[in-house]
Structure formats: structure tokens, C-alpha cells
Write a protein that holds these residues in place. Structure first.
Motif, PDB file in Angstrom:
ATOM      1  N   TRP A   1     -10.292 -28.544 -39.253  1.00 18.67           N
ATOM      2  CA  TRP A   1      -9.535 -29.546 -38.505  1.00 18.67           C
ATOM      3  C   TRP A   1      -8.918 -30.579 -39.436  1.00 18.67           C
ATOM      4  O   TRP A   1      -7.787 -31.019 -39.234  1.00 18.67           O
ATOM      5  CB  TRP A   1     -10.431 -30.214 -37.471  1.00 18.67           C
ATOM      6  CG  TRP A   1      -9.685 -31.118 -36.540  1.00 18.67           C
ATOM      7  CD1 TRP A   1      -9.622 -32.479 -36.595  1.00 18.67           C
ATOM      8  CD2 TRP A   1      -8.879 -30.734 -35.425  1.00 18.67           C
ATOM      9  NE1 TRP A   1      -8.841 -32.965 -35.577  1.00 18.67           N
ATOM     10  CE2 TRP A   1      -8.371 -31.907 -34.843  1.00 18.67           C
ATOM     11  CE3 TRP A   1      -8.552 -29.511 -34.863  1.00 18.67           C
ATOM     12  CZ2 TRP A   1      -7.555 -31.900 -33.736  1.00 18.67           C
ATOM     13  CZ3 TRP A   1      -7.737 -29.506 -33.751  1.00 18.67           C
ATOM     14  CH2 TRP A   1      -7.245 -30.681 -33.204  1.00 18.67           C
ATOM     15  N   LYS A   2      -9.646 -30.984 -40.462  1.00 17.90           N
ATOM     16  CA  LYS A   2      -9.115 -31.977 -41.398  1.00 17.90           C
ATOM     17  C   LYS A   2      -7.955 -31.417 -42.212  1.00 17.90           C
ATOM     18  O   LYS A   2      -7.079 -32.161 -42.621  1.00 17.90           O
ATOM     19  CB  LYS A   2     -10.225 -32.466 -42.325  1.00 17.90           C
ATOM     20  CG  LYS A   2     -11.196 -33.384 -41.626  1.00 17.90           C
ATOM     21  CD  LYS A   2     -12.237 -33.908 -42.575  1.00 17.90           C
ATOM     22  CE  LYS A   2     -13.161 -34.871 -41.848  1.00 17.90           C
ATOM     23  NZ  LYS A   2     -14.169 -35.429 -42.744  1.00 17.90           N
TER      24      LYS A   2
ATOM     25  N   ASP B   1      -2.407 -29.149 -39.982  1.00 15.67           N
ATOM     26  CA  ASP B   1      -1.315 -30.101 -39.848  1.00 15.67           C
ATOM     27  C   ASP B   1      -1.208 -30.567 -38.394  1.00 15.67           C
ATOM     28  O   ASP B   1      -1.909 -30.101 -37.509  1.00 15.67           O
ATOM     29  CB  ASP B   1       0.006 -29.514 -40.353  1.00 15.67           C
ATOM     30  CG  ASP B   1       0.470 -28.323 -39.533  1.00 15.67           C
ATOM     31  OD1 ASP B   1      -0.270 -27.883 -38.643  1.00 15.67           O
ATOM     32  OD2 ASP B   1       1.580 -27.830 -39.795  1.00 15.67           O
ATOM     33  N   GLU B   2      -0.292 -31.531 -38.168  1.00 16.41           N
ATOM     34  CA  GLU B   2      -0.198 -32.176 -36.865  1.00 16.41           C
ATOM     35  C   GLU B   2       0.217 -31.208 -35.760  1.00 16.41           C
ATOM     36  O   GLU B   2      -0.281 -31.288 -34.629  1.00 16.41           O
ATOM     37  CB  GLU B   2       0.787 -33.349 -36.937  1.00 16.41           C
ATOM     38  CG  GLU B   2       0.793 -34.211 -35.707  1.00 16.41           C
ATOM     39  CD  GLU B   2      -0.529 -34.900 -35.425  1.00 16.41           C
ATOM     40  OE1 GLU B   2      -0.818 -35.170 -34.240  1.00 16.41           O
ATOM     41  OE2 GLU B   2      -1.292 -35.166 -36.377  1.00 16.41           O
ATOM     42  N   ALA B   3       1.106 -30.267 -36.054  1.00 13.95           N
ATOM     43  CA  ALA B   3       1.550 -29.312 -35.028  1.00 13.95           C
ATOM     44  C   ALA B   3       0.392 -28.423 -34.575  1.00 13.95           C
ATOM     45  O   ALA B   3       0.224 -28.179 -33.375  1.00 13.95           O
ATOM     46  CB  ALA B   3       2.687 -28.446 -35.567  1.00 13.95           C
TER      47      ALA B   3
ATOM     48  N   ARG C   1      -2.795 -29.154 -34.717  1.00 15.13           N
ATOM     49  CA  ARG C   1      -3.726 -29.989 -33.951  1.00 15.13           C
ATOM     50  C   ARG C   1      -3.230 -30.206 -32.521  1.00 15.13           C
ATOM     51  O   ARG C   1      -3.997 -30.105 -31.567  1.00 15.13           O
ATOM     52  CB  ARG C   1      -3.920 -31.337 -34.633  1.00 15.13           C
ATOM     53  CG  ARG C   1      -4.730 -31.276 -35.889  1.00 15.13           C
ATOM     54  CD  ARG C   1      -4.902 -32.657 -36.454  1.00 15.13           C
ATOM     55  NE  ARG C   1      -5.662 -32.614 -37.688  1.00 15.13           N
ATOM     56  CZ  ARG C   1      -6.087 -33.690 -38.305  1.00 15.13           C
ATOM     57  NH1 ARG C   1      -5.824 -34.892 -37.825  1.00 15.13           N
ATOM     58  NH2 ARG C   1      -6.766 -33.577 -39.410  1.00 15.13           N
ATOM     59  N   GLU C   2      -1.954 -30.525 -32.380  1.00 10.62           N
ATOM     60  CA  GLU C   2      -1.403 -30.757 -31.039  1.00 10.62           C
ATOM     61  C   GLU C   2      -1.458 -29.490 -30.192  1.00 10.62           C
ATOM     62  O   GLU C   2      -1.738 -29.556 -28.995  1.00 10.62           O
ATOM     63  CB  GLU C   2       0.031 -31.283 -31.134  1.00 10.62           C
ATOM     64  CG  GLU C   2       0.113 -32.717 -31.566  1.00 10.62           C
ATOM     65  CD  GLU C   2      -0.680 -33.643 -30.651  1.00 10.62           C
ATOM     66  OE1 GLU C   2      -0.557 -33.555 -29.409  1.00 10.62           O
ATOM     67  OE2 GLU C   2      -1.436 -34.477 -31.181  1.00 10.62           O
TER      68      GLU C   2
ATOM     69  N   LYS D   1      -5.096 -29.086 -29.072  1.00 10.44           N
ATOM     70  CA  LYS D   1      -5.485 -30.088 -28.073  1.00 10.44           C
ATOM     71  C   LYS D   1      -4.846 -29.794 -26.726  1.00 10.44           C
ATOM     72  O   LYS D   1      -5.512 -29.876 -25.689  1.00 10.44           O
ATOM     73  CB  LYS D   1      -5.101 -31.501 -28.555  1.00 10.44           C
ATOM     74  CG  LYS D   1      -5.975 -32.010 -29.684  1.00 10.44           C
ATOM     75  CD  LYS D   1      -5.742 -33.469 -29.977  1.00 10.44           C
ATOM     76  CE  LYS D   1      -4.457 -33.691 -30.706  1.00 10.44           C
ATOM     77  NZ  LYS D   1      -4.271 -35.085 -31.138  1.00 10.44           N
ATOM     78  N   TRP D   2      -3.561 -29.439 -26.734  1.00 12.28           N
ATOM     79  CA  TRP D   2      -2.861 -29.125 -25.484  1.00 12.28           C
ATOM     80  C   TRP D   2      -3.474 -27.894 -24.825  1.00 12.28           C
ATOM     81  O   TRP D   2      -3.724 -27.880 -23.622  1.00 12.28           O
ATOM     82  CB  TRP D   2      -1.372 -28.903 -25.798  1.00 12.28           C
ATOM     83  CG  TRP D   2      -0.494 -28.901 -24.603  1.00 12.28           C
ATOM     84  CD1 TRP D   2       0.041 -29.982 -23.984  1.00 12.28           C
ATOM     85  CD2 TRP D   2      -0.038 -27.761 -23.876  1.00 12.28           C
ATOM     86  NE1 TRP D   2       0.815 -29.586 -22.917  1.00 12.28           N
ATOM     87  CE2 TRP D   2       0.780 -28.220 -22.836  1.00 12.28           C
ATOM     88  CE3 TRP D   2      -0.232 -26.383 -24.014  1.00 12.28           C
ATOM     89  CZ2 TRP D   2       1.389 -27.367 -21.937  1.00 12.28           C
ATOM     90  CZ3 TRP D   2       0.376 -25.534 -23.114  1.00 12.28           C
ATOM     91  CH2 TRP D   2       1.172 -26.029 -22.096  1.00 12.28           C
TER      92      TRP D   2
ATOM     93  N   HIS E   1       7.649 -24.637 -28.527  1.00 12.81           N
ATOM     94  CA  HIS E   1       7.934 -25.530 -29.654  1.00 12.81           C
ATOM     95  C   HIS E   1       8.411 -24.772 -30.897  1.00 12.81           C
ATOM     96  O   HIS E   1       8.180 -25.225 -32.008  1.00 12.81           O
ATOM     97  CB  HIS E   1       6.695 -26.357 -30.001  1.00 12.81           C
ATOM     98  CG  HIS E   1       6.357 -27.338 -28.947  1.00 12.81           C
ATOM     99  ND1 HIS E   1       5.599 -27.022 -27.853  1.00 12.81           N
ATOM    100  CD2 HIS E   1       6.692 -28.650 -28.804  1.00 12.81           C
ATOM    101  CE1 HIS E   1       5.468 -28.084 -27.079  1.00 12.81           C
ATOM    102  NE2 HIS E   1       6.130 -29.083 -27.631  1.00 12.81           N
TER     103      HIS E   1
END
Length: 144
Positions: free
Chosen positions: A64-65, A68-70, A72-73, A76-77, A143
Motif C-alpha cells: 500500500w505504501k 501510486d494514487e490511482a 489506491r483510489e 478504495k472505490w 478511468h
């Protein structure tokens, strides 16, 4: 720090796999039957679950660390929407059983060989996991 943690996790995992292999070889060599092995080594499954959970959690934190942001999103979604929609299936089964309508006949439940709690866990987790996979794929398709 993360490199050392990864190395420790991999070392623990390899050690755990080798210990399980050696225990299996020992049991097989001594001709221990499955029922006898489960009674003599009843601490092994519990220890395996605890060690496996700790290793899996450590790997998830490192992953998780580094994500990247994509990524992670997307996760989460998918966790929120897929898991939420997946919970509809066990909720419907529970509601129908409260009303006296059996969606899963006793013969089917008996043929699976699972206990009641194990069946309930599977009935809850599998639709949530399937919903998660579908939601994750939908997020990435939207996306691109």
C-alpha cells in the motif's frame, strides 16, 4: 526500512513454508493418519493462521505504501462499492430465511461438507469478493 521489512517478511514466509513441509514429511514418514495428526498437532492450524495473517498484513502495508494514487483510489472505490453491493446477497438470504423461505436447501448445504458457520462465511465473502473484482474492473475501464 521497507527493504528490510520486505526481506524479513520473505524470510518468515520461506521459514514457515519449510516448517510446514517438514511437519508434513514427519507425519507422512511416521504414518500418522489425518485425524490423528489433527489431534496431535492441533496447535499447527492456529499458529499457521496467526503467522499467515501477520505476514499478509505486513505485505499489504508495504504494498500500500508503494502503490501510486490511482491504484489506491481504484482499490478504495472497489472495496466500498463492490463490498457494499456484495453484501446484498447474504442480506437477502438472511431475510428470506427469517421469513421461512429456504434459498439454500439442506441437501445442498450438507453436500458441501461445510459447517453452518463456514457456509455463512463463504456466503458472505464470495459475493463481496466478486463485487470487489467487478467494481475494480469498472473503475479502471472508466478511468483509462
Amino acid at each position: 526500512m521497507a527493504k528490510n521489512l520486505t526481506r524479513m517478511v520473505v524470510t518468515a514466509l520461506v521459514t514457515f513454508i519449510m516448517a510446514a513441509f517438514l511437519l508434513g514429511v514427519f507425519a507422512g514418514y511416521n504414518g500418522i493418519e489425518k485425524a490423528e495428526a489433527l489431534s496431535r498437532f492441533s496447535w499447527v492450524p492456529l499458529t499457521a493462521c496467526i503467522i499467515g495473517g501477520i505476514i499478509g498484513f505486513a505485505i499489504a502495508i508495504v504494498w500500500w505504501k508503494r502503490a501510486d494514487e490511482a491504484v489506491r483510489e481504484a482499490h478504495k472505490w472497489a472495496w466500498y462499492w463492490g463490498g457494499s453491493v456484495g453484501l446484498i446477497v447474504p442480506a437477502v438470504i438472511l431475510g428470506m430465511s427469517i421469513l421461512g423461505i429456504e434459498l439454500l436447501p439442506d441437501a445442498y448445504v450438507a453436500s458441501t461438507g461445510l459447517s453452518g458457520p463456514a457456509s455463512g462465511i463463504l456466503i458472505t465473502l464470495l459475493p463481496m469478493f466478486a463485487g470487489y473484482l467487478v467494481a475494480w474492473a469498472v473503475w479502471w475501464l472508466r478511468h483509462r
